[in-house]
Scaffold this active site. Structure first.
Site, PDB file in Angstrom:
ATOM      1  N   ARG A  70      70.267  92.186  25.356  1.00 41.92           N
ATOM      2  CA  ARG A  70      70.542  93.156  26.431  1.00 41.92           C
ATOM      3  C   ARG A  70      70.317  92.528  27.792  1.00 41.92           C
ATOM      4  NH1 ARG A  70      70.602  98.882  26.172  1.00 41.92           N
ATOM      5  NH2 ARG A  70      70.410  99.875  28.197  1.00 41.92           N
ATOM      6  N   SER A 312      65.556  90.811  26.597  1.00 42.17           N
ATOM      7  CA  SER A 312      65.045  90.632  27.953  1.00 42.17           C
ATOM      8  C   SER A 312      65.198  91.889  28.804  1.00 42.17           C
ATOM      9  CB  SER A 312      65.759  89.466  28.655  1.00 42.17           C
ATOM     10  OG  SER A 312      67.083  89.842  29.016  1.00 42.17           O
ATOM     11  N   ASP A 313      66.255  92.661  28.552  1.00 40.58           N
ATOM     12  CA  ASP A 313      66.612  93.793  29.431  1.00 40.58           C
ATOM     13  C   ASP A 313      66.678  93.343  30.888  1.00 40.58           C
ATOM     14  OD1 ASP A 313      65.470  97.064  30.414  1.00 40.58           O
ATOM     15  OD2 ASP A 313      67.493  96.371  29.944  1.00 40.58           O
ATOM     16  N   HIS A 314      67.387  92.266  31.077  1.00 35.74           N
ATOM     17  CA  HIS A 314      67.556  91.676  32.405  1.00 35.74           C
ATOM     18  C   HIS A 314      68.433  92.597  33.246  1.00 35.74           C
ATOM     19  CE1 HIS A 314      68.152  88.183  35.125  1.00 35.74           C
ATOM     20  NE2 HIS A 314      69.431  88.460  35.124  1.00 35.74           N
ATOM     21  N   ARG A 315      67.888  93.105  34.355  1.00 39.84           N
ATOM     22  CA  ARG A 315      68.665  93.994  35.237  1.00 39.84           C
ATOM     23  C   ARG A 315      68.393  93.571  36.681  1.00 39.84           C
ATOM     24  NH1 ARG A 315      70.779  98.276  32.355  1.00 39.84           N
ATOM     25  NH2 ARG A 315      71.320  99.529  34.157  1.00 39.84           N
TER      26      ARG A 315
END
Lengths: 432, 320
Positions: A70, A312-315
């Site tokens: 993600r 990671s849920d990189h945003r």
């Protein structure tokens, strides 16, 4: 120590001097790997090949390549937050050979053209971009997108982004229809009527005067989603679990054989809601950071294998969006480059689990969810490798990072391990 | 008198007043003591002292508030400071200017202090990171409204002396109330026993973790209180699932004379931050009656704000 990643492409690569570690096969040895045209052709001690580009990996540990489930890039539409290139650079820097990119772009990734454009932009990069297709047109939550067309266009799965499908009828239709194409459905499960707070509803949100989202929003969302998946007999991957009740539903579901998997982010494994007290926008996450008891339950779930993966849920967000009052800042944080180091600290350095388990959470777990074969070191398999330095002190500085995002809660924090590069087929990237 | 005209001692350990959560009992008493001296100034024919002459204060009000703004403006003028008013409806925020840019426009003017009211919790903290000026929080979302709590404390202290062990109950929509939160911090610091009363849906579950006792029955609360601080109740979109109607609220929780006669001790005092909704949370009889300290609160508000300005800025006059 340079933070630059050097990219190169070679017909023949010889990886020398590293420790090869594969939890799935039990391999743990100092051996070399010879890669020809992207495929591992030999593995053994003191390999030699005069035609090959030699990578001296002394002191490093090579593991099956990490896959992130993600990440949100900004291209097209919000290139100021992250372009495909900067996002893939950040992923490579984080040790990821592949990264799933959510469909939340402008325009949304809900049609073949958008998928093709992303794949074209990502073509020559060492890290593979795995596009996730939107479940509904425009992510509006009403009509299904052409999931069949998206499958043919090459999406790796379907995802409704941070909005989620909101349970019930929409999820049922999505699961029922998407299962025809054999691709996973990723869902951030929420009871929509209860969501909308800025932080976890608790004594911290009370002290901060900030609107809280009750844990019920996730608990009920996860419970409902599991039941729908069970009823439809369709596989479901739940993303970013954060409450102990969610974990309990997950445990019971798995025990009765429901095909459900789940992941969590490094931030939720490492931080609790008290971290938000100074109104730092990079701690404003979705789901919100929870109290310490939930964090501990999440750690235990990751360690014991109840959780299948870490994502990671990189945003990433850019400076001006964060330079404002707390409730007006976007949710999320840039996290591709710190994900492994953070997870290593809270899981392995704390003693919660061993390195092998951590590697599974970053590699075998995500691959299984995506329906990809595991990455191995066996001759005849494609080279998809992550290179780690397990004894490397470094400090995360947003200014030096490859992501364009400036919202990291790890600014100035020192870590003990660092991904040093990736090998993906004929391409490789190495730090230093 | 003369002592006030000299530069203020650095009695407060804070540069700003962002909230009462981090203020000690000693600091709160210092503010209240100083406010007492200013009350004396407000009794004089010429209600002005030159203490903050040459100091400029900007009142940055992003939310409507006539009363608080006027109170601050009066406090500033009584201290001879120069004041500038900024209100959102006439400002460039309507044109989409961010708080950061508004602050950037203020910064070059070398303003000594900014009094801000804003709808976002944490916005005063944010502003303190944008400017060198002293920041005084006039209400930031549902977070804090420290000068309101301070004037409530002053009012109570003048009537009751020590607040140690006194049972003070905040009545109303506690969930969305910055007045309640600041009062909880201040009252706790001064040793009072803090209680809240209101519909269960409007009282945060975790408030007990702040050491506060909860009542869902106003009559029971009256029987167990020395002071009621009655908060204004409003029907808003965000409380549709929390509060059925004002009529029902009045039926269940209205502070009426009849209820007080039957359930409260003769000494029970009533506060209200204003503006009051007569006939809703409080009846006219009570608001205008013998237990009510509402008008004193208004006077004390100016004195407390003078005290805060003096203690945070008094040292600056030496620099000029």
């Amino acid at each position: 120590m340079s933070t630059e990643l050097h990219h190169f492409e070679a017909e023949r690569l010889l990886l020398k001097g590293a420790r090869l570690l594969d939890p799935a096969t039990g391999l743990d040895a100092l051996e070399d790997l010879l890669v020809e045209d992207g495929v591992i052709v030999a593995r053994g001690r003191d390999l030699d090949d005069t035609d090959a580009e030699v990578l001296d990996l002394g002191g490093l540990t090579v593991v099956p390549g990490f896959v992130d489930l993600r990440a949100r890039f900004g291209e097209p539409g919000r290139e100021d937050r992250e372009t495909v290139e900067s996002g893939l650079d950040a992923a490579a820097a984080g040790g990821f050979v592949a990264v799933c990119v959510t469909p939340e772009a402008t325009p949304v990734t809900d049609h073949a053209g958008a998928v093709a454009a992303l794949l074209a932009k990502a073509e020559e990069h060492v890290t593979t971009l795995l596009p996730l297709g939107a479940v509904t047109r425009g992510l509006q939550g009403e009509r299904l997108a052409d999931l069949g067309e998206l499958a043919k266009a090459g999406v790796a799965g379907y995802c409704e982004g941070n909005r989620g499908l909101g349970g019930g009828s929409a999820l049922r239709g999505a699961l029922g229809y998407s299962r025809m194409f054999g691709l996973p459905l990723f869902e951030l499960a929420r009871e929509r009527s209860l969501s909308g707070g800025d932080l976890h509803e608790g004594v911290v949100s009370l002290r901060m005067g900030v609107k809280g989202e009750p844990r019920l929003a996730e608990d009920l969302g996860v419970f409902a989603a599991i039941r729908v998946a069970e009823h439809e007999e369709a596989p479901l991957h739940l993303q970013l679990l954060s409450t102990r009740e969610s974990l309990e539903w997950l445990r019971q579901a798995k025990a009765r054989g429901v095909r459900v998997t789940a992941d969590a982010s490094p931030q939720h494994l490492a931080l609790n809601h008290e971290r938000c007290l100074d109104f730092d926008p990079s701690t404003r996450l979705a789901p919100p950071l929870r109290p310490e008891e939930d964090r501990r339950a999440l750690l235990a779930a990751a360690a014991e294998g109840l959780l299948d993966a870490v994502c990671s849920d990189h945003r990433p967000a850019e400076f001006d969006e964060l330079d404002r009052e707390f409730p007006y800042c976007p949710f999320g944080c840039a996290s591709l480059e710190t994900a492994f180091a953070v997870a290593h600290r809270v899981l392995v350095e704390s003693g919660a689990c061993g390195l092998e388990r951590l590697i599974e959470l970053f590699s075998a777990g995500p691959r299984c969810i995506l329906g990809l074969p595991p990455a191995t070191f066996e001759p005849g398999t494609p080279a998809e490798l992550t290179l780690l330095d397990l004894d490397h002190r470094w400090t995360y500085r947003g200014g030096e990072a490859l992501t364009l995002g400036v919202n990291s809660p790890w600014e100035g924090v020192e870590f003990q391990v660092r991904p040093m590069g990736v090998v993906n087929g004929r391409h490789a990237a190495l730090r230093g | 008198m003369n002592e006030l005209e000299q530069a203020a001692p650095a009695g407060l350990r804070h540069k700003h007043l962002l909230g009462l959560e981090d203020y000690s009992a000693g600091e709160i008493h210092l503010i209240l003591d100083t406010a007492e001296s200013f009350l004396e100034v407000l009794e004089r024919p010429i209600k002005k002292v030159p203490t903050l002459r040459g100091i400029t204060v900007v009142n940055l009000f992003f939310e409507n508030s006539t009363r608080t703004r006027i109170s601050f403006e009066m406090a500033e003028k009584r201290l001879s400071a120069d004041t500038v008013n900024f209100s959102a409806s006439t400002s460039s925020t309507q044109k989409g200017e961010t708080l950061r840019d508004t602050a950037a426009n203020v910064a070059p003017m070398k303003i000594d202090a900014v009094v801000m009211r804003h709808s976002a919790p944490g916005s005063c903290l944010f502003l303190s990171r944008c400017l060198d000026s002293v920041i005084i929080n006039a209400g930031d979302g549902a977070h804090e409204h420290p000068t309101q709590a301070l004037l409530d404390l002053l009012t109570l202290r003048r009537r009751l002396g020590s607040l140690e062990g006194k049972r003070v109950t905040l009545v109303g929509d506690i969930l969305h109330s910055r007045v309640a939160l600041s009062n909880i911090h201040g009252l706790t610091r001064l040793g009072a026993k803090v209680q809240v009363c209101g519909p269960a849906t409007l009282i945060p579950r975790h408030i007990r973790e702040l050491g506060v006792e909860v009542f869902w029955n106003v009559e029971e609360a009256m029987e167990n209180s020395d002071v009621l601080n009655v908060l204004r109740i409003q029907l808003e979109r965000h409380n549709a699932h929390h509060l059925p109607s004002l009529r029902e609220y009045h039926e269940e929780f209205g502070v009426t004379q009849d209820r007080l006669d039957r359930h409260a001790s003769d000494d029970l005092l009533v506060l209200h931050p204003g503006p009051i909704n007569r006939g809703v949370e409080i009846s006219s009889e009570v608001a205008d009656g013998g237990r009510s300290l509402i008008l004193e609160q208004v006077t004390h508000g100016v004195a407390v704000r003078m005290a805060v300005l003096y203690l945070l800025l008094g040292g600056k006059t030496r620099e000029h």
